[in-house]
Design an enzyme around this catalytic site. Sequence first.
Site, PDB file in Angstrom:
ATOM      1  N   SER A  10      65.640  51.793  35.507  1.00  0.00           N
ATOM      2  CA  SER A  10      64.960  53.512  35.763  1.00  0.00           C
ATOM      3  C   SER A  10      63.896  52.837  36.852  1.00  0.00           C
ATOM      4  O   SER A  10      63.113  51.915  36.588  1.00  0.00           O
ATOM      5  CB  SER A  10      64.284  53.512  34.366  1.00  0.00           C
ATOM      6  N   HIS A  35      68.612  54.540  37.295  1.00  0.00           N
ATOM      7  CA  HIS A  35      68.016  55.677  36.727  1.00  0.00           C
ATOM      8  C   HIS A  35      66.632  56.686  37.296  1.00  0.00           C
ATOM      9  O   HIS A  35      65.802  55.799  37.701  1.00  0.00           O
ATOM     10  CB  HIS A  35      67.739  55.390  35.675  1.00  0.00           C
ATOM     11  N   ASP A  37      63.929  58.487  37.139  1.00  0.00           N
ATOM     12  CA  ASP A  37      63.171  59.974  36.074  1.00  0.00           C
ATOM     13  C   ASP A  37      61.994  60.637  36.864  1.00  0.00           C
ATOM     14  O   ASP A  37      61.312  60.559  37.324  1.00  0.00           O
ATOM     15  CB  ASP A  37      61.909  58.705  35.412  1.00  0.00           C
ATOM     16  N   MET A  39      59.107  63.679  36.530  1.00  0.00           N
ATOM     17  CA  MET A  39      58.636  64.003  35.457  1.00  0.00           C
ATOM     18  C   MET A  39      57.156  64.873  36.447  1.00  0.00           C
ATOM     19  O   MET A  39      57.130  64.915  37.596  1.00  0.00           O
ATOM     20  CB  MET A  39      57.483  63.102  35.035  1.00  0.00           C
ATOM     21  N   HIS A  68      67.622  62.191  35.166  1.00  0.00           N
ATOM     22  CA  HIS A  68      66.851  62.738  34.177  1.00  0.00           C
ATOM     23  C   HIS A  68      65.882  63.446  34.346  1.00  0.00           C
ATOM     24  O   HIS A  68      64.233  62.993  34.811  1.00  0.00           O
ATOM     25  CB  HIS A  68      66.242  61.347  33.742  1.00  0.00           C
ATOM     26  N   MET A  70      62.949  65.745  33.449  1.00  0.00           N
ATOM     27  CA  MET A  70      62.252  66.030  32.601  1.00  0.00           C
ATOM     28  C   MET A  70      61.229  66.471  33.009  1.00  0.00           C
ATOM     29  O   MET A  70      59.842  66.785  32.886  1.00  0.00           O
ATOM     30  CB  MET A  70      61.151  64.512  32.233  1.00  0.00           C
ATOM     31  N   MET A 139      66.588  59.903  23.831  1.00  0.00           N
ATOM     32  CA  MET A 139      65.223  58.979  24.240  1.00  0.00           C
ATOM     33  C   MET A 139      65.341  58.770  23.094  1.00  0.00           C
ATOM     34  O   MET A 139      65.351  58.924  21.207  1.00  0.00           O
ATOM     35  CB  MET A 139      64.437  60.363  23.883  1.00  0.00           C
ATOM     36  N   GLY A 144      57.439  59.762  29.317  1.00  0.00           N
ATOM     37  CA  GLY A 144      56.715  60.368  29.727  1.00  0.00           C
ATOM     38  C   GLY A 144      56.347  59.428  30.476  1.00  0.00           C
ATOM     39  O   GLY A 144      55.160  59.461  31.551  1.00  0.00           O
ATOM     40  N   PHE A 145      56.508  58.056  29.970  1.00  0.00           N
ATOM     41  CA  PHE A 145      55.891  56.865  30.052  1.00  0.00           C
ATOM     42  C   PHE A 145      57.085  56.109  30.198  1.00  0.00           C
ATOM     43  O   PHE A 145      57.515  55.400  28.630  1.00  0.00           O
ATOM     44  CB  PHE A 145      54.668  56.431  29.400  1.00  0.00           C
ATOM     45  N   GLY A 146      56.996  54.612  30.925  1.00  0.00           N
ATOM     46  CA  GLY A 146      57.624  53.455  30.678  1.00  0.00           C
ATOM     47  C   GLY A 146      56.486  53.071  29.821  1.00  0.00           C
ATOM     48  O   GLY A 146      56.116  52.782  29.664  1.00  0.00           O
ATOM     49  N   GLY A 147      57.667  52.038  29.405  1.00  0.00           N
ATOM     50  CA  GLY A 147      56.964  50.373  28.774  1.00  0.00           C
ATOM     51  C   GLY A 147      56.704  50.345  27.347  1.00  0.00           C
ATOM     52  O   GLY A 147      55.655  50.430  26.625  1.00  0.00           O
ATOM     53  N   ASP A 177      67.706  55.906  26.230  1.00  0.00           N
ATOM     54  CA  ASP A 177      66.554  55.459  27.151  1.00  0.00           C
ATOM     55  C   ASP A 177      64.955  55.405  26.901  1.00  0.00           C
ATOM     56  O   ASP A 177      64.740  55.797  25.859  1.00  0.00           O
ATOM     57  CB  ASP A 177      66.868  56.900  28.465  1.00  0.00           C
ATOM     58  N   GLY A 178      64.494  54.311  26.595  1.00  0.00           N
ATOM     59  CA  GLY A 178      63.340  53.977  26.560  1.00  0.00           C
ATOM     60  C   GLY A 178      63.412  52.933  25.483  1.00  0.00           C
ATOM     61  O   GLY A 178      63.694  52.780  24.293  1.00  0.00           O
ATOM     62  N   GLY A 179      62.230  51.601  26.097  1.00  0.00           N
ATOM     63  CA  GLY A 179      61.831  50.448  24.990  1.00  0.00           C
ATOM     64  C   GLY A 179      62.836  49.490  24.853  1.00  0.00           C
ATOM     65  O   GLY A 179      62.986  48.800  23.586  1.00  0.00           O
ATOM     66  N   GLY A 199      63.902  50.012  31.928  1.00  0.00           N
ATOM     67  CA  GLY A 199      62.169  50.128  32.950  1.00  0.00           C
ATOM     68  C   GLY A 199      61.706  48.941  32.828  1.00  0.00           C
ATOM     69  O   GLY A 199      61.995  47.768  33.448  1.00  0.00           O
TER      70      GLY A 199
HETATM   71  C1  DX5 Z   1      60.247  57.818  29.115  1.00  0.00           C
HETATM   72  C2  DX5 Z   1      61.181  57.548  31.075  1.00  0.00           C
HETATM   73  C3  DX5 Z   1      62.292  56.264  30.606  1.00  0.00           C
HETATM   74  C4  DX5 Z   1      61.625  55.328  31.083  1.00  0.00           C
HETATM   75  C5  DX5 Z   1      62.357  53.863  30.724  1.00  0.00           C
HETATM   76  O1  DX5 Z   1      60.271  58.256  30.606  1.00  0.00           O
HETATM   77  O2  DX5 Z   1      62.617  58.527  30.899  1.00  0.00           O
HETATM   78  O3  DX5 Z   1      63.829  56.275  31.555  1.00  0.00           O
HETATM   79  O4  DX5 Z   1      61.046  55.251  31.936  1.00  0.00           O
HETATM   80  O5  DX5 Z   1      61.322  52.630  30.384  1.00  0.00           O
HETATM   81  P1  DX5 Z   1      61.309  51.363  29.999  1.00  0.00           P
HETATM   82  O6  DX5 Z   1      62.497  50.981  29.461  1.00  0.00           O
HETATM   83  O7  DX5 Z   1      59.831  50.432  30.055  1.00  0.00           O
HETATM   84  O8  DX5 Z   1      60.760  52.381  28.247  1.00  0.00           O
HETATM   85 ZN    ZN Z   2      64.652  58.278  31.570  1.00  0.00          ZN
END
Ligand code: DX5
Ligand code: ZN
Length: 223
Positions: A10, A35, A37, A39, A68, A70, A139, A144-147, A177-179, A199
């Site tokens: 991502s 990917h 994202d 937003m 994706h 959002m 999800m 909303g956020f990476g990491g 997707d996520g973490g 990400g």
């Molecule tokens: C969150 C995004 C994800 C996110 C994944 O809203 O849809 O794609 O960026 O990032 P990590 O791997 O850092 O959780």
């Molecule tokens: Zn995503």
Amino acid sequence: MNNKKLIAPSILSADFANLSTQIRSVELGGADLIHCDVMDGQFVPNLSFGPLVVEAVRRITKLPIDTHLMIKNPDALIKDFIEAGSNYITVHQEEVVHLNRTINMIKELGAKAGVSINPSTPISALSEILEFVDLVLVMSVNPGFGGQKFIPNTLKKIETLASIRDEKGFKFLIEIDGGINSDNIKVVSKAGCNIFVVGWSIFGADNITASTMELKNFINTID
Ligand code: DX5
Ligand code: ZN
């Protein structure tokens, strides 16, 4: 059963001042999709980018682009994101009222159609759409956020989706997707997941190519 295993970095966590170099680095590490994202500060509490950046990514790489959305009212922008070069378009079940119509629209415009659910949305909310989609994105953090940290009950959702797919003979791919990181990616793969969005664990690493390779090895060798 679908045994496809793909890594989708991502770019949300990439360095946008060096986007083309960073995309090259994940390509060298064996990334399968990019990917994107998107937003809008409304559906999720953060703003990222629009079709202009997807179009720039399209010029950087030949890999499929996995977009994706959002955003509120995605119908209004789907065409723009497909024209910008997206190969997959995923919308959120929580946002789209006429999901069947939206999925058809994505396909008619020539892209693969995906549906996503937030951590608090049950798989049952997708029962009437699963036979029509190419992709289901689960999800594993609140979007909303990476990491952010992986929410563990997501694993059960992947298993449930994989067994519904087997039972009914559906064709959709399952995406998480996520973490996702090197500690949890194997167990998610074992649960039946096909596409792994990553990400921070890739773009936050010292060596982007090496971390992409490592994660790719993990999903391909489940013991
Ligand atoms: C969150 C995004 C994800 C996110 C994944 O809203 O849809 O794609 O960026 O990032 P990590 O791997 O850092 O959780
Ligand atoms: Zn995503």
